[in-house]
Design a protein around this motif. Structure first.
Motif, short mmCIF file in Angstrom:
data_model
loop_
_atom_site.label_atom_id
_atom_site.label_comp_id
_atom_site.label_asym_id
_atom_site.label_seq_id
_atom_site.Cartn_x
_atom_site.Cartn_y
_atom_site.Cartn_z
N ALA A 49 0.73 -1.13 0.02
CA ALA A 49 -0.04 0.09 -0.09
C ALA A 49 0.85 1.14 0.18
CB ALA A 49 -0.86 -0.01 1.32
N LEU A 50 0.18 2.31 -0.39
CA LEU A 50 0.71 3.69 -0.32
C LEU A 50 -0.19 4.60 0.59
CD1 LEU A 50 2.83 5.67 -1.54
CD2 LEU A 50 1.25 6.16 -3.36
N GLU A 51 0.50 5.05 1.65
CA GLU A 51 -0.21 5.92 2.58
C GLU A 51 0.10 7.17 2.36
OE1 GLU A 51 -0.68 6.32 7.38
OE2 GLU A 51 0.85 4.90 6.62
N LEU A 52 -0.85 8.08 2.15
CA LEU A 52 -0.67 9.68 1.86
C LEU A 52 -1.32 10.34 3.05
CD1 LEU A 52 -1.69 9.37 -1.88
CD2 LEU A 52 0.37 10.06 -1.09
N GLU A 53 -0.59 11.47 3.49
CA GLU A 53 -1.05 11.97 4.53
C GLU A 53 -0.81 13.42 3.99
OE1 GLU A 53 1.34 11.69 8.17
OE2 GLU A 53 0.73 9.25 8.15
N HIS A 54 -1.76 14.57 4.62
CA HIS A 54 -1.73 15.84 4.36
C HIS A 54 -2.48 16.65 5.40
CE1 HIS A 54 -5.76 15.11 4.03
NE2 HIS A 54 -6.14 16.28 3.76
N TYR A 55 -2.17 17.96 5.33
CA TYR A 55 -2.77 18.86 6.61
C TYR A 55 -4.10 19.28 5.91
CZ TYR A 55 1.18 19.05 9.62
OH TYR A 55 2.38 19.14 10.38
N PRO A 56 -5.06 18.98 6.58
CA PRO A 56 -6.65 19.55 5.78
C PRO A 56 -6.62 20.95 5.87
CG PRO A 56 -6.92 17.73 7.56
CD PRO A 56 -5.39 18.14 7.45
N GLY A 57 -6.87 21.48 4.52
CA GLY A 57 -6.94 22.80 4.65
C GLY A 57 -5.94 23.22 3.74
N MET A 58 -4.55 22.95 3.97
CA MET A 58 -3.53 23.36 3.42
C MET A 58 -3.34 22.71 2.02
SD MET A 58 0.55 22.97 4.75
CE MET A 58 1.44 21.98 3.76
N ALA A 59 -3.33 21.51 1.87
CA ALA A 59 -3.20 20.82 0.61
C ALA A 59 -4.19 21.38 -0.40
CB ALA A 59 -3.74 19.30 0.90
N GLU A 60 -5.71 21.57 -0.10
CA GLU A 60 -6.72 22.02 -0.76
C GLU A 60 -6.29 23.42 -1.30
OE1 GLU A 60 -8.85 19.21 2.03
OE2 GLU A 60 -7.24 20.66 2.26
N ALA A 61 -5.71 24.34 -0.36
CA ALA A 61 -5.24 25.78 -0.61
C ALA A 61 -4.33 25.69 -1.67
CB ALA A 61 -5.21 26.50 0.49
N GLU A 62 -3.43 24.93 -1.41
CA GLU A 62 -2.33 25.06 -2.55
C GLU A 62 -2.46 24.29 -3.57
OE1 GLU A 62 1.61 25.74 -3.72
OE2 GLU A 62 0.26 26.59 -2.20
N ILE A 63 -3.29 23.08 -3.88
CA ILE A 63 -3.62 22.66 -5.02
C ILE A 63 -4.66 23.75 -5.86
CG2 ILE A 63 -5.04 20.84 -6.27
CD1 ILE A 63 -4.03 19.08 -4.05
N GLY A 64 -5.58 24.27 -5.00
CA GLY A 64 -6.40 25.48 -5.72
C GLY A 64 -5.84 26.40 -6.24
N ARG A 65 -4.60 26.76 -5.47
CA ARG A 65 -3.73 28.11 -6.11
C ARG A 65 -3.18 27.72 -7.48
NH1 ARG A 65 1.28 29.32 -6.84
NH2 ARG A 65 1.92 27.51 -5.92
N ILE A 66 -2.66 26.50 -7.51
CA ILE A 66 -1.93 25.97 -8.73
C ILE A 66 -3.01 25.74 -9.84
CG2 ILE A 66 -1.57 23.69 -8.54
CD1 ILE A 66 1.06 26.06 -9.67
N ALA A 67 -4.19 25.23 -9.39
CA ALA A 67 -5.31 25.05 -10.55
C ALA A 67 -5.73 26.25 -11.00
CB ALA A 67 -6.44 24.36 -9.95
N ALA A 68 -6.01 27.31 -10.01
CA ALA A 68 -6.22 28.74 -10.43
C ALA A 68 -5.03 29.38 -11.62
CB ALA A 68 -6.63 29.67 -9.27
N GLU A 69 -3.93 29.06 -11.23
CA GLU A 69 -2.94 29.51 -12.14
C GLU A 69 -2.72 28.77 -13.50
OE1 GLU A 69 2.03 29.31 -12.83
OE2 GLU A 69 1.09 29.20 -10.75
N ALA A 70 -3.18 27.62 -13.47
CA ALA A 70 -3.52 26.80 -14.66
C ALA A 70 -4.68 27.50 -15.51
CB ALA A 70 -3.57 25.33 -14.54
N ALA A 71 -5.87 27.75 -14.71
CA ALA A 71 -6.99 28.46 -15.37
C ALA A 71 -6.76 29.70 -15.94
CB ALA A 71 -8.08 28.62 -14.23
N GLY A 72 -5.59 30.31 -15.43
CA GLY A 72 -5.13 31.54 -15.85
C GLY A 72 -4.25 31.67 -17.08
N ARG A 73 -3.65 30.71 -17.09
CA ARG A 73 -2.45 30.55 -18.21
C ARG A 73 -3.22 29.88 -19.32
NH1 ARG A 73 3.01 28.18 -15.44
NH2 ARG A 73 4.02 28.63 -17.42
#
Length: 153
Positions: A49-73
């Protein structure tokens, strides 16, 4: 109308077909949909198995930031990024990127950009669990970091 990316970080699985239908259903301005689904490999039979951990809120915000950059590019009509966390067995889905656009090039490039970011800089901690061994933390590879460099302005 500007593309507003949808980002989910979730434990549960996702449906590629449902996500594509959500971005394209009833729309006449979509000429291309590019999808990428990342799966958990078994690494030649050694990985349980692969186990993935994250800080809730931080991961969404950072992925959202880069997704918004893609939508702008790129001129996208829709963009979805779903990344799972928790324990994921070989063969199971880990990540989904769906980019929709009027033309293929924008969809391809936006999806490629997002996956390079997710592989090299997304705020997840990954632990590989091999049969009969304690888990081992893994990091992005040099290749992953090199792939991300091509998008720097």
């Amino acid at each position: 109308m500007a593309c507003v990316p949808l980002v989910h970080v979730q434990a549960g699985d996702f449906s590629l077909a449902e996500e594509v239908r959500r971005l394209t259903g009833g729309r006449r301005d979509v000429g291309a949909v590019v999808t990428f689904t990342g799966l958990c490999r078994d690494e030649g039979g050694r990985l349980d198995a692969l186990e993935l951990e994250h800080y809730p809120g931080m991961a969404e915000a950072e992925i959202g930031r880069i997704a918004a950059e893609a939508a702008g590019r790129w001129p996208l009509t829709g963009l979805t990024v779903i990344h799972r966390f928790g324990r994921i067995a070989p063969g199971e889905n880990i990540v989904l990127v769906v980019a929709a656009a009027s033309h293929r090039r924008a969809a391809f490039e936006a999806a490629d950009f997002l996956m390079d970011f997710l592989k090299s800089r997304a705020p997840f901690w990954k632990k590989e669990h091999a049969a009969g061994e304690a888990g081992v933390w893994v990091e992005a590879t040099e290749k992953d970091r090199d792939d991300m460099k091509r998008w720097q302005r």
